[in-house]
Design a protein around this motif. Structure first.
Motif, PDB file in Angstrom:
ATOM      1  N   ARG A  37      53.001  47.761  51.196  1.00  0.00           N
ATOM      2  CA  ARG A  37      52.148  47.691  49.757  1.00  0.00           C
ATOM      3  C   ARG A  37      51.018  46.742  49.833  1.00  0.00           C
ATOM      4  O   ARG A  37      49.980  47.130  49.056  1.00  0.00           O
ATOM      5  N   LEU A  38      51.317  45.497  50.210  1.00  0.00           N
ATOM      6  CA  LEU A  38      50.408  44.387  50.476  1.00  0.00           C
ATOM      7  C   LEU A  38      49.010  44.864  51.392  1.00  0.00           C
ATOM      8  O   LEU A  38      47.962  44.689  50.732  1.00  0.00           O
ATOM      9  N   ARG A  39      49.474  45.343  52.224  1.00  0.00           N
ATOM     10  CA  ARG A  39      48.323  45.876  53.223  1.00  0.00           C
ATOM     11  C   ARG A  39      47.570  47.081  52.475  1.00  0.00           C
ATOM     12  O   ARG A  39      46.307  46.903  52.468  1.00  0.00           O
ATOM     13  N   GLU A  40      48.270  47.814  51.885  1.00  0.00           N
ATOM     14  CA  GLU A  40      47.459  48.995  51.047  1.00  0.00           C
ATOM     15  C   GLU A  40      46.527  48.557  49.978  1.00  0.00           C
ATOM     16  O   GLU A  40      45.553  48.861  49.716  1.00  0.00           O
ATOM     17  N   ALA A  41      47.394  47.272  49.337  1.00  0.00           N
ATOM     18  CA  ALA A  41      46.347  46.796  48.330  1.00  0.00           C
ATOM     19  C   ALA A  41      45.023  45.765  48.905  1.00  0.00           C
ATOM     20  O   ALA A  41      44.440  45.348  47.918  1.00  0.00           O
ATOM     21  N   LYS A  42      45.091  45.700  50.077  1.00  0.00           N
ATOM     22  CA  LYS A  42      44.024  44.714  50.681  1.00  0.00           C
ATOM     23  C   LYS A  42      44.304  43.538  50.199  1.00  0.00           C
ATOM     24  O   LYS A  42      43.103  42.845  50.140  1.00  0.00           O
ATOM     25  N   CYS A  43      45.529  43.050  50.376  1.00  0.00           N
ATOM     26  CA  CYS A  43      45.840  41.504  50.098  1.00  0.00           C
ATOM     27  C   CYS A  43      44.839  40.843  50.991  1.00  0.00           C
ATOM     28  O   CYS A  43      44.750  41.154  52.124  1.00  0.00           O
ATOM     29  N   SER A  44      44.619  39.690  50.355  1.00  0.00           N
ATOM     30  CA  SER A  44      43.923  38.630  51.280  1.00  0.00           C
ATOM     31  C   SER A  44      44.964  38.365  52.523  1.00  0.00           C
ATOM     32  O   SER A  44      46.006  38.201  52.342  1.00  0.00           O
ATOM     33  N   ARG A  45      44.375  38.064  53.703  1.00  0.00           N
ATOM     34  CA  ARG A  45      45.016  37.764  55.101  1.00  0.00           C
ATOM     35  C   ARG A  45      45.882  36.526  54.926  1.00  0.00           C
ATOM     36  O   ARG A  45      47.035  36.771  55.094  1.00  0.00           O
ATOM     37  N   ASN A  46      45.337  35.296  54.112  1.00  0.00           N
ATOM     38  CA  ASN A  46      46.299  34.419  54.030  1.00  0.00           C
ATOM     39  C   ASN A  46      47.259  34.391  53.229  1.00  0.00           C
ATOM     40  O   ASN A  46      48.489  34.061  53.489  1.00  0.00           O
ATOM     41  N   LEU A  47      47.148  35.181  52.038  1.00  0.00           N
ATOM     42  CA  LEU A  47      48.333  35.563  51.277  1.00  0.00           C
ATOM     43  C   LEU A  47      49.494  36.523  52.009  1.00  0.00           C
ATOM     44  O   LEU A  47      50.847  36.302  51.704  1.00  0.00           O
ATOM     45  N   TYR A  48      48.715  37.321  52.640  1.00  0.00           N
ATOM     46  CA  TYR A  48      49.989  38.443  53.170  1.00  0.00           C
ATOM     47  C   TYR A  48      50.611  37.665  54.312  1.00  0.00           C
ATOM     48  O   TYR A  48      51.816  37.798  54.645  1.00  0.00           O
ATOM     49  N   TYR A  49      49.953  36.652  55.071  1.00  0.00           N
ATOM     50  CA  TYR A  49      50.677  35.944  56.184  1.00  0.00           C
ATOM     51  C   TYR A  49      51.866  35.049  55.606  1.00  0.00           C
ATOM     52  O   TYR A  49      52.826  34.917  56.106  1.00  0.00           O
TER      53      TYR A  49
END
Length: 198
Positions: A37-49
């Motif tokens: 879901r985070l990837r689909e929402a184009k979450c910023s890379r640092n928050l995703y990691y």
């Protein structure tokens, strides 16, 4: 909820309410689904990691008589963590963002979901309810969320004077229990009225 249902009942319409229970809600949150879901929402890379690392290599430990027993955890929202409601919301959002018909509204708080269907007749409301339930079931399966049909309930609301009417609304290919009264966060619902805090 009151604004959506009561005016329609006063005009002679009917409504079906479906109170849905998520099976082991927070305990069954699927980490791969949350990250997807985070990837689909184009979450910023640092928050995703950051979230990905937070969910990595988690362990539950219980101590009995100075002896530690541990188990690796691969699902669920960490108990008591301030991030748990956010992680749950990320996983649950696809269900809440489904494109329902103009007859339907969904309201949710945490893992409690209430589906409200308005229609001119009982059969029309029943048919719409089952179409919406199919959408929810498909979305939930794709999103690794499981609803518990045994704890979910359905209630028909109408001010028409008639004998008790049965409706058949399905979840996971099982009929949901029909009730005459339903309580949703301090609001008591009966087949005829919505009563606050009674």
């Amino acid at each position: 909820m009151k604004q959506y249902i009561e005016p329609h009942l006063e005009k002679g319409g009917v409504a079906i309410l479906v109170s849905m229970d998520v099976h082991e809600a927070f305990d069954s949150a699927c980490w791969p689904a949350i990250l997807e879901r985070l990837r689909e929402a184009k979450c910023s890379r640092n928050l995703y990691y950051l979230v990905q690392d937070y969910l990595k290599e988690r362990k539950a430990i219980i101590t009995i008589n100075n002896f530690n027993i541990g188990k690796n955890i691969t699902i669920g929202c960490p108990e008591g963590s301030s991030i748990s409601p956010l992680l749950w919301s990320i996983q649950y959002d696809p269900v809440l963002n489904l494109q329902f018909t103009h007859h339907t509204r969904a309201v949710a708080f945490a893992d409690d979901l209430l589906l409200m269907i308005r229609a001119d007749s009982i059969r029309e409301a029943e048919n719409i309810a089952n179409v919406e339930m199919d959408k929810i079931a498909t979305c939930a399966e794709n999103n690794k969320t499981k609803f518990n049909e045994e704890k979910s309930k359905v209630m028909l609301m109408t001010r028409r004077k008639r004998k008790e009417q049965k409706v058949a609304v399905y979840m996971n290919n099982k009929t949901i229990l029909q009730v005459q009264k339903l309580k949703y966060f301090g609001i008591n619902l009966t087949t005829n009225y919505i009563l606050e805090n009674t």
